[in-house]
Design a protein around this motif. Sequence first.
Motif, short mmCIF file in Angstrom:
data_model
loop_
_atom_site.label_atom_id
_atom_site.label_comp_id
_atom_site.label_asym_id
_atom_site.label_seq_id
_atom_site.Cartn_x
_atom_site.Cartn_y
_atom_site.Cartn_z
N ALA A 103 0.84 -1.21 0.00
CA ALA A 103 0.00 0.00 0.00
C ALA A 103 0.87 1.25 0.00
N ALA A 104 1.99 1.20 0.73
CA ALA A 104 2.89 2.36 0.76
C ALA A 104 3.54 2.58 -0.61
N ARG A 105 3.88 1.51 -1.30
CA ARG A 105 4.46 1.65 -2.63
C ARG A 105 3.45 2.28 -3.61
N ILE A 106 2.20 1.88 -3.49
CA ILE A 106 1.16 2.46 -4.34
C ILE A 106 1.03 3.96 -4.08
N ASP A 107 1.23 4.35 -2.82
CA ASP A 107 1.16 5.78 -2.47
C ASP A 107 2.41 6.54 -2.87
N GLY A 108 3.41 5.85 -3.41
CA GLY A 108 4.59 6.54 -3.93
C GLY A 108 5.82 6.52 -3.04
N LEU A 109 5.80 5.78 -1.95
CA LEU A 109 6.97 5.72 -1.07
C LEU A 109 8.03 4.81 -1.66
N ASN A 110 9.30 5.24 -1.54
CA ASN A 110 10.39 4.37 -1.95
C ASN A 110 10.73 3.40 -0.82
N GLU A 111 11.75 2.55 -1.03
CA GLU A 111 12.08 1.53 -0.04
C GLU A 111 12.50 2.13 1.30
N PHE A 112 13.30 3.18 1.26
CA PHE A 112 13.73 3.80 2.52
C PHE A 112 12.55 4.45 3.23
N GLY A 113 11.63 5.02 2.46
CA GLY A 113 10.44 5.60 3.07
C GLY A 113 9.57 4.55 3.73
N ILE A 114 9.44 3.38 3.09
CA ILE A 114 8.67 2.29 3.70
C ILE A 114 9.34 1.83 4.99
N TYR A 115 10.67 1.70 4.93
CA TYR A 115 11.44 1.27 6.10
C TYR A 115 11.30 2.26 7.26
N SER A 116 11.46 3.55 6.95
CA SER A 116 11.50 4.56 8.02
C SER A 116 10.13 5.01 8.50
N LYS A 117 9.13 5.03 7.60
CA LYS A 117 7.83 5.58 7.95
C LYS A 117 6.75 4.53 8.24
N ILE A 118 6.98 3.31 7.76
CA ILE A 118 5.97 2.25 7.96
C ILE A 118 6.49 1.18 8.91
N ILE A 119 7.63 0.60 8.57
CA ILE A 119 8.13 -0.55 9.32
C ILE A 119 8.67 -0.16 10.69
N MET A 120 9.54 0.84 10.74
CA MET A 120 10.20 1.18 12.01
C MET A 120 9.23 1.67 13.09
N PRO A 121 8.21 2.50 12.76
CA PRO A 121 7.25 2.88 13.81
C PRO A 121 6.52 1.70 14.42
N LEU A 122 6.39 0.60 13.66
CA LEU A 122 5.73 -0.60 14.18
C LEU A 122 6.69 -1.49 14.98
N SER A 123 7.96 -1.11 15.00
CA SER A 123 8.99 -1.99 15.58
C SER A 123 9.58 -1.44 16.87
N LYS A 124 8.87 -0.57 17.56
CA LYS A 124 9.42 0.03 18.77
C LYS A 124 9.72 -1.01 19.85
N SER A 125 8.87 -2.02 19.94
CA SER A 125 9.07 -3.02 20.99
C SER A 125 10.34 -3.83 20.76
N VAL A 126 10.54 -4.28 19.52
CA VAL A 126 11.73 -5.09 19.25
C VAL A 126 13.00 -4.23 19.26
N ILE A 127 12.89 -2.96 18.87
CA ILE A 127 14.04 -2.06 18.96
C ILE A 127 14.42 -1.85 20.42
N GLY A 128 13.41 -1.66 21.29
CA GLY A 128 13.69 -1.52 22.72
C GLY A 128 14.36 -2.76 23.28
N THR A 129 13.92 -3.93 22.83
CA THR A 129 14.55 -5.18 23.26
C THR A 129 16.00 -5.23 22.80
N LEU A 130 16.25 -4.86 21.55
CA LEU A 130 17.61 -4.88 21.02
C LEU A 130 18.50 -3.87 21.73
N VAL A 131 17.95 -2.72 22.10
CA VAL A 131 18.71 -1.72 22.85
C VAL A 131 19.18 -2.31 24.18
N ILE A 132 18.27 -2.95 24.90
CA ILE A 132 18.64 -3.53 26.20
C ILE A 132 19.67 -4.63 26.04
#
Length: 281
Positions: free
Chosen positions: A176-205
């Motif tokens: 859906a993000a690609r259809i809206d015109g986002l490139n790969e980095f945009g999908i990574y930074s604006k779609i995937i990473m905001p959904l990954s706060k829990s696993v990022i917090g785990t990796l930080v610890i």
Amino acid sequence: MKKTTDLSGTSKGYKVFSVAILVVMVIFFLFPLYWIVTGSFKNKLEITARTPIWFPIEPTVENYARLFDNPAFLWLFNIIFISAAAMILTCLTASLAGYALGKKRFIGRGVLFTIIICAMALPKQVIVIPLAQEMTNFFHLNDTLWAVILPTVGWPFGVFLMKQFFDGIPNELSEAARIDGLNEFGIYSKIIMPLSKSVIGTLVILTSLSVWNDFLAPLIYINSRELYTIQLGLRNMISEFTAEYGPIMAASVISIIPILIVFLCFQSFFEQSLASSGVKG
């Protein structure tokens, strides 16, 4: 009714027994911390007394003041810098690699992931010598803090953790993000990473704890006393015949504070990650 009462009594007894076991375990694990904290406020006679003194009779901050005779606070700054840099770089590289392995299809993807899994099985001790030669001969970073930081950046477990989490994110979001015109980095930074706060917090610890408690890497890569981490510094305060237990305990207490702050800040994300890992469908 009798059976119900018996079951209720059994359940209550089980709860009491469980709480008692937990209390004993908490005391068992917290006692060393209590001993170090109270010991940091004891004088030399109280610390070395034959009969244990459970609480300082004459509390003193002399042990903390004596840390200025050793560059303990510089050692603490060194390990904070190493842990922070390693944590940021590891989260960045692991998330990028995990996104590529989890969301992109390319030739050799399975082989590459298999290599990462195999790398997780290698003990650190096996690759210490090659890494030391690489840091010295190729990057000329021997006896620098970056010689400790860079080998931790490509942590295979971090890539594995991020890849497994990204596999659970529906591909429809990316499409859906690609259809809206986002490139790969945009999908990574604006779609995937905001959904990954829990696993990022785990990796930080996990990354912070791994780097903070590492004694071998600084011992191999660092020679200058002013570049010691707090772990090397504490060992340096113990000579062949004597040990300054008071300052050692004071330095240990100070070294606990930063990593405790990191854990408390990211504890909620760690709990969310554990909770979401048990959700199916």
